[in-house]
Design a protein around this motif. Structure first.
Motif, PDB file in Angstrom:
ATOM      1  N   VAL A 168      38.250  47.968 -14.759  1.00 16.40           N
ATOM      2  CA  VAL A 168      37.932  47.035 -15.834  1.00 16.40           C
ATOM      3  C   VAL A 168      36.431  47.039 -16.122  1.00 16.40           C
ATOM      4  N   PHE A 169      35.624  47.001 -15.061  1.00 18.36           N
ATOM      5  CA  PHE A 169      34.180  46.923 -15.266  1.00 18.36           C
ATOM      6  C   PHE A 169      33.616  48.191 -15.891  1.00 18.36           C
ATOM      7  N   ASP A 170      34.016  49.331 -15.356  1.00 17.51           N
ATOM      8  CA  ASP A 170      33.329  50.573 -15.725  1.00 17.51           C
ATOM      9  C   ASP A 170      34.072  51.440 -16.731  1.00 17.51           C
ATOM     10  N   ARG A 171      35.349  51.154 -16.960  1.00 19.56           N
ATOM     11  CA  ARG A 171      36.096  52.088 -17.788  1.00 19.56           C
ATOM     12  C   ARG A 171      36.752  51.437 -19.011  1.00 19.56           C
ATOM     13  N   THR A 172      36.531  50.139 -19.185  1.00 16.54           N
ATOM     14  CA  THR A 172      37.167  49.525 -20.352  1.00 16.54           C
ATOM     15  C   THR A 172      36.151  48.806 -21.215  1.00 16.54           C
ATOM     16  N   ARG A 173      36.566  48.563 -22.453  1.00 17.06           N
ATOM     17  CA  ARG A 173      35.724  47.866 -23.392  1.00 17.06           C
ATOM     18  C   ARG A 173      35.535  46.405 -22.943  1.00 17.06           C
ATOM     19  N   THR A 174      36.627  45.849 -22.399  1.00 17.28           N
ATOM     20  CA  THR A 174      36.557  44.458 -21.955  1.00 17.28           C
ATOM     21  C   THR A 174      35.422  44.251 -20.960  1.00 17.28           C
ATOM     22  N   GLY A 175      35.339  45.161 -19.981  1.00 18.67           N
ATOM     23  CA  GLY A 175      34.317  45.024 -18.957  1.00 18.67           C
ATOM     24  C   GLY A 175      32.931  45.103 -19.549  1.00 18.67           C
ATOM     25  N   ARG A 176      32.749  46.071 -20.431  1.00 20.04           N
ATOM     26  CA  ARG A 176      31.444  46.263 -21.065  1.00 20.04           C
ATOM     27  C   ARG A 176      31.074  45.024 -21.876  1.00 20.04           C
ATOM     28  N   ARG A 177      32.034  44.524 -22.631  1.00 16.98           N
ATOM     29  CA  ARG A 177      31.755  43.353 -23.462  1.00 16.98           C
ATOM     30  C   ARG A 177      31.442  42.131 -22.610  1.00 16.98           C
ATOM     31  N   MET A 178      32.210  42.012 -21.515  1.00 22.58           N
ATOM     32  CA  MET A 178      31.994  40.880 -20.613  1.00 22.58           C
ATOM     33  C   MET A 178      30.553  40.899 -20.115  1.00 22.58           C
ATOM     34  N   GLU A 179      30.089  42.100 -19.792  1.00 27.03           N
ATOM     35  CA  GLU A 179      28.747  42.231 -19.257  1.00 27.03           C
ATOM     36  C   GLU A 179      27.691  41.925 -20.318  1.00 27.03           C
ATOM     37  N   ILE A 180      27.914  42.420 -21.520  1.00 29.92           N
ATOM     38  CA  ILE A 180      26.955  42.129 -22.593  1.00 29.92           C
ATOM     39  C   ILE A 180      26.917  40.638 -22.869  1.00 29.92           C
ATOM     40  N   ALA A 181      28.111  40.027 -22.890  1.00 27.18           N
ATOM     41  CA  ALA A 181      28.167  38.580 -23.122  1.00 27.18           C
ATOM     42  C   ALA A 181      27.426  37.843 -22.021  1.00 27.18           C
ATOM     43  N   GLY A 182      27.417  38.424 -20.814  1.00 33.35           N
ATOM     44  CA  GLY A 182      26.712  37.785 -19.706  1.00 33.35           C
ATOM     45  C   GLY A 182      25.216  37.947 -19.805  1.00 33.35           C
ATOM     46  N   ALA A 195      23.589  35.810 -27.150  1.00 34.26           N
ATOM     47  CA  ALA A 195      23.224  35.843 -28.567  1.00 34.26           C
ATOM     48  C   ALA A 195      23.424  37.250 -29.132  1.00 34.26           C
ATOM     49  N   PHE A 196      22.987  38.247 -28.362  1.00 33.34           N
ATOM     50  CA  PHE A 196      23.134  39.631 -28.793  1.00 33.34           C
ATOM     51  C   PHE A 196      24.609  39.996 -28.918  1.00 33.34           C
ATOM     52  N   ALA A 197      25.401  39.506 -27.959  1.00 37.02           N
ATOM     53  CA  ALA A 197      26.830  39.790 -27.990  1.00 37.02           C
ATOM     54  C   ALA A 197      27.462  39.216 -29.252  1.00 37.02           C
ATOM     55  N   GLU A 198      27.072  37.983 -29.593  1.00 36.20           N
ATOM     56  CA  GLU A 198      27.603  37.366 -30.803  1.00 36.20           C
ATOM     57  C   GLU A 198      27.198  38.200 -32.028  1.00 36.20           C
ATOM     58  N   TYR A 199      25.990  38.713 -32.002  1.00 35.72           N
ATOM     59  CA  TYR A 199      25.503  39.532 -33.099  1.00 35.72           C
ATOM     60  C   TYR A 199      26.337  40.791 -33.257  1.00 35.72           C
ATOM     61  N   LEU A 200      26.803  41.310 -32.114  1.00 35.65           N
ATOM     62  CA  LEU A 200      27.656  42.500 -32.152  1.00 35.65           C
ATOM     63  C   LEU A 200      29.084  42.164 -32.546  1.00 35.65           C
TER      64      LEU A 200
END
Lengths: 314, 359
Positions: free
Chosen positions: B228-242, B246-251
């Motif tokens: 989940v962390f390294d191979r999926t979009r969810t993991g990547r998004r979760m990390e950006i949101a963390g 603000a940047f995540a919302e912008y994306l």
């Protein structure tokens, strides 16, 4: 003792550890150095107060030892934050964990008891009689024979409020809390002030800790504080780190504790649920605070405030 | 090397309680070197403490380090403790990576354990089915216990560190009440549920030690977390949101949704850990069955650099030290509490920005 004065008496008893600790936490919070390790400071101080107080035979020496131990623990926290460069909150959590470990280690390894350390022959803090003042209706019986630390806490609270609001040092603390740049520009060293504020918070938490271990019963175990340090910290937050606010919030949480104490005596079969009351009250208070803040913020015109990512080394 | 990025909140209006605005706090451990250095320095500190306390420091220190490998039972015990630590450390990892501090894993674990113990005997049918249902319920209980702090954090920005912490104390009281009132073993003097029948125990691996098949589940979950962390979009998004909400919302990423997901899965993992501990190790809900697994998980997550692989290694390393401490306690006069001291020291060393150099 009538119902009201009985409740007031319990209220004062549960107020001391929260209020004394919260007044210290207020300094740290105002300097933007939130001391989340208040609980650890209390725990270490409680053990030091009991051990030293018993060894010397004078409870007041124990209280001083507790204050020193609390300040030392806050010193460990500041060393970790400003020396090792740890995150303030993570370091605070680590300091709490460390306090539990260290106190268990000292109790089991050095003092040689298992679990609870309860030395014999400890002199407790005296409980002064008020003489004719005890005849005042309602308040009199509540104040009669309270631990002398109650009065010390009142003095500390007044002193801390005056120091924060009326002295140069208090101004520096608040200045550092508002802006590091401004403080630096007028020659106030942020790190120095923050360490001082943290040490004060540790020392005052020491009073709260000492109250737990040498005021009514002379015993210590690693669950002694039962999260009172965190409740005190929440009181600072709920009181917005102002003296009156902190006092009010401490009173509120102390009231929740005393209601729990009162209800535990009754036979409802709900002892454990009632015991959780102060913690529930804390969560509710924090939630109310956050709702209030978010309401207020909705009507705020954008006010930007620069928060420096790295606190400059003073 | 770790970096903490305090989030400057553009809507900041009250200068006082700055961090309580509950902006994202980010812990990004980067270097393996720092973890190794922290463990070595932590052991040096332990050695110092042992020198101060012990009558025979050499024996104490050697049994602390090697006690795990002396008997089959101790080794199995290490596996069992490591299993639970993997769950709680993954719980901490998930929340840390999404920029939230779930310090309430201890409470979620305790309730998960209680729910597992109660459900497993209530489900009819074969043992394996009952265990599965019980573990799922344990995970749900853990998630439910973090739901309120998570909602408060997302909706109003309540500081989740304090609320989850308070929920630990509330969970302890609640569990005590429930066991005393409804589920208590009347024949026992301790606060515990009746012992589970043997066919409901998780299959044991190194009999007579408490090691059990839960370890396989833990490794599977860790592998899943890695995916989940390294191979999926969810993991990547979760990390950006963390890192930068603000940047995540912008994306176009709904940062709050990911925050909620991560906090709920964090609670679920902790609850699952409690279920495995009860079904696999204690075989009944025993009050105080957890030697602070929840808090130890935070330490393990940080040493494991918030990566599932690292977490697994760190969990077994710490479990080794805990088993070692047990054997040290019996071989010398140094108490088990040394591991709690080590825990605090390790957290400080591994999050220090002045140790380990740049990576």
């Amino acid at each position: 003792m009538s119902g009201v004065s009985g409740f007031l008496a319990i209220l004062l008893t549960s107020l001391v550890p929260i209020l004394a600790t919260a007044m210290g936490g207020m300094f740290a919070e105002r300097a933007r150095a939130s001391n989340i390790a208040l609980d650890g400071c209390m725990l270490v101080a409680a053990l030091a107060a009991l051990a030293v107080g018993t060894a010397v035979g004078n409870p007041w020496v124990g209280v001083v030892a507790g204050m020193v131990a609390g300040a030392l623990w806050a010193g460990v926290l500041s060393a970790a934050v400003y020396g090792l460069g740890c995150d303030l909150i993570i370091a605070g959590i680590a300091a709490n964990l460390l306090a539990v470990g260290a106190s268990l280690l000292v109790v089991q390894g050095v003092l040689g008891s298992t679990g609870t350390y309860a030395p014999t022959g400890t002199t407790l803090i005296p409980r002064p009689s008020l003489g004719f003042l005890a005849d005042i209706p309602v308040i009199g019986p509540a104040l009669q024979n309270q631990s002398a630390l109650v009065w010390v806490t009142v003095l500390v609270t007044v002193a801390a409020s005056i120091v924060l609001q009326r002295t140069r040092f208090g101004l520096h603390v608040k200045a550092v809390g508002e802006s590091d740049e401004a403080a630096l520009a007028v020659g106030v060293k942020p790190v120095q002030i923050r360490v001082a504020a943290l040490l004060i918070s540790g020392a005052l938490a020491g009073i709260g800790g000492a109250y737990l271990s040498i005021s009514s019963v002379a015993s210590f175990n690693s669950q002694l504080t039962g999260g009172l340090g965190f409740i005190a910290f929440a009181a600072v937050v709920f009181g917005r780190a102002t003296p009156w606010g902190t006092i009010g919030a401490s009173l509120l949480f102390a009231a929740a504790t005393s209601v729990a104490v009162r209800l535990q005596g009754t036979d409802l079969g709900l002892q454990q649920i009632v015991h959780a009351l102060p913690y529930v009250a804390t969560v509710v208070a924090l939630a109310v605070q956050a709702v209030r803040e978010s309401r207020r913020r909705r009507y705020d015109v954008s006010i930007t405030q620069y928060v420096p990512a790295i606190i400059p080394k003073g | 090397m770790t970096t903490q990025i305090p989030a400057p909140d553009p809507t900041e209006s009250s200068p006082r309680v700055g961090w309580l605005r509950a902006g994202a706090r980010r812990v990004v451990p980067l270097g393996l070197r720092q973890s190794v250095l922290a463990v070595v320095l932590g052991l040096v500190v332990c050695f110092g403490v042992i020198l101060l306390v012990a009558d025979d420091p050499a024996t104490a220190f050697s049994s602390f380090l090697t006690g795990t490998f002396k008997t089959r039972y101790a080794f199995g015990n290490m596996i069992a403790i490591g299993t639970v630590l993997i769950f709680t450390a993954l719980a901490a990892t998930v929340s840390f990576r999404a920029g939230a501090f779930n310090i309430g894993t201890e409470g979620q674990l305790v309730l998960g354990g209680l729910v597992a113990a109660v459900v497993v005997v209530a489900v009819p049918g074969p043992g394996i089915l009952a265990q599965l249902v019980a573990l799922v319920c344990a995970a749900l209980a853990g998630a439910a216990w973090v739901a309120l702090p998570a909602w408060l954090r997302i909706r109003f920005g309540t500081n989740e560190i304090l609320t989850t912490l308070m929920f630990n104390y509330i969970a302890a009281d609640l569990a005590l009440f429930l066991v005393n009132r409804f589920f208590r073993d009347k024949t026992s003097g301790a606060v515990e549920t009746p012992p589970l029948p043997t066919d409901l125990w998780l299959t044991r691996l190194l009999v007579p030690s408490p090691a059990n098949v839960g370890v396989i589940l833990a490794l599977l979950v860790a592998a899943g977390a890695w995916l989940v962390f390294d191979r999926t979009r969810t993991g990547r998004r979760m990390e950006i949101a963390g890192v930068q909400p603000a940047f995540a919302e912008y994306l176009g990423i709904r940062s709050t949704r990911y925050l909620l997901t991560s906090l709920l899965s964090s609670g679920a993992l902790a609850g699952l850990g409690g279920g495995v501990a009860v079904l696999g190790i204690t075989h009944a809900y025993v009050s105080g069955f957890s030697p602070q697994y929840g808090f130890l998980g935070i330490t393990v997550a940080l040493i494991g650099r918030l990566r599932p692989g690292g977490v697994v290694l760190a969990a077994f390393l710490y479990a080794m030290l805990m088993t070692g401490a047990t054997s040290m306690q019996s071989a010398s006069n140094v108490p088990f509490a040394l591991v709690f001291v080590l825990q605090g020291v390790l957290v400080l060393l591994v999050t220090s920005q002045r140790i380990g150099g740049r990576s």
